[in-house]
Design a protein around this motif. Sequence first.
Motif, PDB file in Angstrom:
ATOM      1  N   UNK A  44      -8.332  10.887  -8.790  1.00 36.74           N
ATOM      2  CA  UNK A  44      -9.512  10.348  -9.289  1.00 36.74           C
ATOM      3  C   UNK A  44      -9.688   8.773  -8.967  1.00 36.74           C
ATOM      4  N   UNK A  45      -8.766   8.049  -8.478  1.00 29.51           N
ATOM      5  CA  UNK A  45      -8.913   6.634  -8.324  1.00 29.51           C
ATOM      6  C   UNK A  45      -8.723   6.152  -7.020  1.00 29.51           C
ATOM      7  N   UNK A  46      -8.569   7.079  -5.993  1.00 27.69           N
ATOM      8  CA  UNK A  46      -8.428   6.591  -4.343  1.00 27.69           C
ATOM      9  C   UNK A  46      -9.870   6.194  -3.958  1.00 27.69           C
ATOM     10  N   UNK A  47     -10.834   6.679  -4.197  1.00 26.48           N
ATOM     11  CA  UNK A  47     -11.962   6.349  -3.390  1.00 26.48           C
ATOM     12  C   UNK A  47     -12.796   5.045  -3.678  1.00 26.48           C
ATOM     13  N   UNK A  48     -13.079   4.264  -2.994  1.00 24.61           N
ATOM     14  CA  UNK A  48     -14.043   2.919  -3.301  1.00 24.61           C
ATOM     15  C   UNK A  48     -15.571   3.740  -3.381  1.00 24.61           C
ATOM     16  N   UNK A  49     -15.649   4.460  -2.708  1.00 21.27           N
ATOM     17  CA  UNK A  49     -17.474   4.886  -2.493  1.00 21.27           C
ATOM     18  C   UNK A  49     -17.631   6.000  -3.555  1.00 21.27           C
ATOM     19  N   UNK A  50     -18.563   5.815  -4.536  1.00 20.94           N
ATOM     20  CA  UNK A  50     -18.872   7.014  -5.447  1.00 20.94           C
ATOM     21  C   UNK A  50     -19.468   8.133  -4.668  1.00 20.94           C
ATOM     22  N   UNK A  52     -14.103   5.146 -10.618  1.00 17.04           N
ATOM     23  CA  UNK A  52     -13.692   3.967  -9.918  1.00 17.04           C
ATOM     24  C   UNK A  52     -12.343   3.966  -9.302  1.00 17.04           C
ATOM     25  N   UNK A  53     -12.412   2.918  -8.305  1.00 20.33           N
ATOM     26  CA  UNK A  53     -11.168   2.897  -7.562  1.00 20.33           C
ATOM     27  C   UNK A  53     -10.121   1.833  -8.065  1.00 20.33           C
ATOM     28  N   UNK A  54      -8.888   2.423  -7.883  1.00 18.07           N
ATOM     29  CA  UNK A  54      -7.607   1.388  -8.348  1.00 18.07           C
ATOM     30  C   UNK A  54      -7.000   0.769  -6.898  1.00 18.07           C
ATOM     31  N   UNK A  55      -6.075  -0.096  -7.336  1.00 18.79           N
ATOM     32  CA  UNK A  55      -5.519  -0.350  -6.113  1.00 18.79           C
ATOM     33  C   UNK A  55      -4.587   0.733  -5.175  1.00 18.79           C
ATOM     34  N   UNK A  56      -4.766   0.702  -3.881  1.00 15.09           N
ATOM     35  CA  UNK A  56      -4.368   2.029  -3.321  1.00 15.09           C
ATOM     36  C   UNK A  56      -2.666   1.853  -2.957  1.00 15.09           C
ATOM     37  N   UNK A  57      -2.036   2.767  -3.008  1.00 17.20           N
ATOM     38  CA  UNK A  57      -0.503   2.764  -3.303  1.00 17.20           C
ATOM     39  C   UNK A  57       0.159   3.204  -1.932  1.00 17.20           C
ATOM     40  N   UNK A  58      -0.252   2.693  -0.786  1.00 12.87           N
ATOM     41  CA  UNK A  58       0.465   2.736   0.510  1.00 12.87           C
ATOM     42  C   UNK A  58       0.819   1.380   1.227  1.00 12.87           C
ATOM     43  N   UNK A  59       2.001   0.832   0.661  1.00 16.26           N
ATOM     44  CA  UNK A  59       2.270  -0.518   0.788  1.00 16.26           C
ATOM     45  C   UNK A  59       2.424  -0.828   2.340  1.00 16.26           C
ATOM     46  N   UNK A  60       2.661   0.107   3.216  1.00 21.00           N
ATOM     47  CA  UNK A  60       2.642  -0.186   4.880  1.00 21.00           C
ATOM     48  C   UNK A  60       1.485  -0.127   5.296  1.00 21.00           C
ATOM     49  N   UNK A  61       0.420   0.172   5.074  1.00 21.06           N
ATOM     50  CA  UNK A  61      -0.631   0.356   5.607  1.00 21.06           C
ATOM     51  C   UNK A  61      -1.135  -1.107   5.839  1.00 21.06           C
ATOM     52  N   UNK A  93      -0.535  -6.422   5.089  1.00 16.08           N
ATOM     53  CA  UNK A  93      -0.192  -5.212   4.493  1.00 16.08           C
ATOM     54  C   UNK A  93      -0.830  -4.959   3.084  1.00 16.08           C
ATOM     55  N   UNK A  94      -0.830  -3.551   2.857  1.00 12.06           N
ATOM     56  CA  UNK A  94      -1.518  -3.299   1.226  1.00 12.06           C
ATOM     57  C   UNK A  94      -0.528  -3.866   0.444  1.00 12.06           C
ATOM     58  N   UNK A  95       0.574  -3.662   0.859  1.00 10.89           N
ATOM     59  CA  UNK A  95       1.701  -4.088  -0.570  1.00 10.89           C
ATOM     60  C   UNK A  95       1.394  -5.412  -1.065  1.00 10.89           C
ATOM     61  N   UNK A  96       0.677  -6.313  -0.467  1.00 10.43           N
ATOM     62  CA  UNK A  96       0.297  -7.611  -1.017  1.00 10.43           C
ATOM     63  C   UNK A  96      -0.613  -7.299  -2.264  1.00 10.43           C
ATOM     64  N   UNK A  97      -1.490  -6.219  -2.349  1.00  5.26           N
ATOM     65  CA  UNK A  97      -2.572  -6.061  -3.251  1.00  5.26           C
ATOM     66  C   UNK A  97      -1.769  -5.347  -4.444  1.00  5.26           C
ATOM     67  N   UNK A  98      -0.526  -4.840  -4.238  1.00  3.43           N
ATOM     68  CA  UNK A  98       0.030  -4.111  -5.214  1.00  3.43           C
ATOM     69  C   UNK A  98       1.030  -4.970  -6.107  1.00  3.43           C
ATOM     70  N   UNK A  99       1.259  -6.278  -5.596  1.00  5.91           N
ATOM     71  CA  UNK A  99       1.892  -7.202  -6.477  1.00  5.91           C
ATOM     72  C   UNK A  99       1.082  -7.417  -7.687  1.00  5.91           C
TER      73      UNK A  99
END
Length: 348
Positions: free
Chosen positions: A100-106, A119-128, A134-140
């Motif tokens: 439900x919250x993976x995609x940025x584009x409706x 709506x989109x939430x912070x995407x949970x693939x830290x290594x991307x 890396x995506x992990x910066x956005x997860x902090x």
Amino acid sequence: MVFSVAVAGASGYAGGELLRLLAGHPEFEVRTVTAHSNAGQRLINVQPSLRSLAHLTLVDTTPENLSGHDVVFVALPHGKSGELTTHLPAETLVVDCGADHRLENSDDWAAFYGGDYFGAWTYGVPELPTQHGKQRKRLVGARRIAAPGCNASTVALALAPGIHAGVIDAQDLVAVLAVGPSGAGKSLKLPNLAAEILGSANPYAVGGTHRHIPEIVQSLRWAGSTTDATISFTPVIVPMSRGILATATARLVPGTSAAAVREAWESAYADEPFVHLLPEGHFPRTADVLGANTALIGLAVDEAAGRVVTITAIDNLVKGTAGAAIQSANIALGLTETLGLTMNGVAP
């Protein structure tokens, strides 16, 4: 500090895998487990492998039962988690293992899923790898995290380093995946019955219809593709209960050497605890990652075809879902990223 945890959808495969991993996590304590039709039953009757959680009883999946916890993991079908999570407190860390919250584009949501867009939430693939690190910066410090689709994260991890380094073309990507039926969930579906899959390999969602396609394109856009990637994506159910073996290929950018290709993947994943590039000439098996939060990638350059070939193996219920969710939660809460997770598979 011990964080109180609730798991919504605890009677399913993803919910069960979350609980298996959470049971061994030193900083998380599972206090509430919820379900729909199984509410009222003891957890051990529905998930008999979870012996250490036998004291828990499934309750109804309501905001009231989930509120009051530090962390809530949601493992519900698409369209269900969005309705629920809007009622949870802003300070609660909520990790959605659904779509439900993976995609940025409706528009992507409307085209591939339909129904309300949450709506989109912070995407949970830290290594991307992304254009901004890396995506992990956005997860902090995040309090709303979307765990990935298992097929989507496998293909994205396989191809993103090449896109990021500019050694492969984002157009004319091809991915064929051998997948276990547990990725489709626990509900009874004719194509996933043992009589249908034993001794057979069954393609599905052929011809650009799989719901993980826009998620892959989104990840590769973050990695640096200047135009949206085009990908021919074909999953094939094979008779193994869990696992994904993804063969993903891409056109080599003219003039790029095989050494430069390998350097792109080595640079992307050299320091990653859970994503490993195998030595030249070595390729993974799904058996190598069973039960582990590990993605193993084999890499080759097909000089005659002018293509890069990646072979990636993950356990779809761990690195593809529950492990990624817990890894992302660790980062969000400032814990050691590897806490409660293993890179070691179960063999034989």
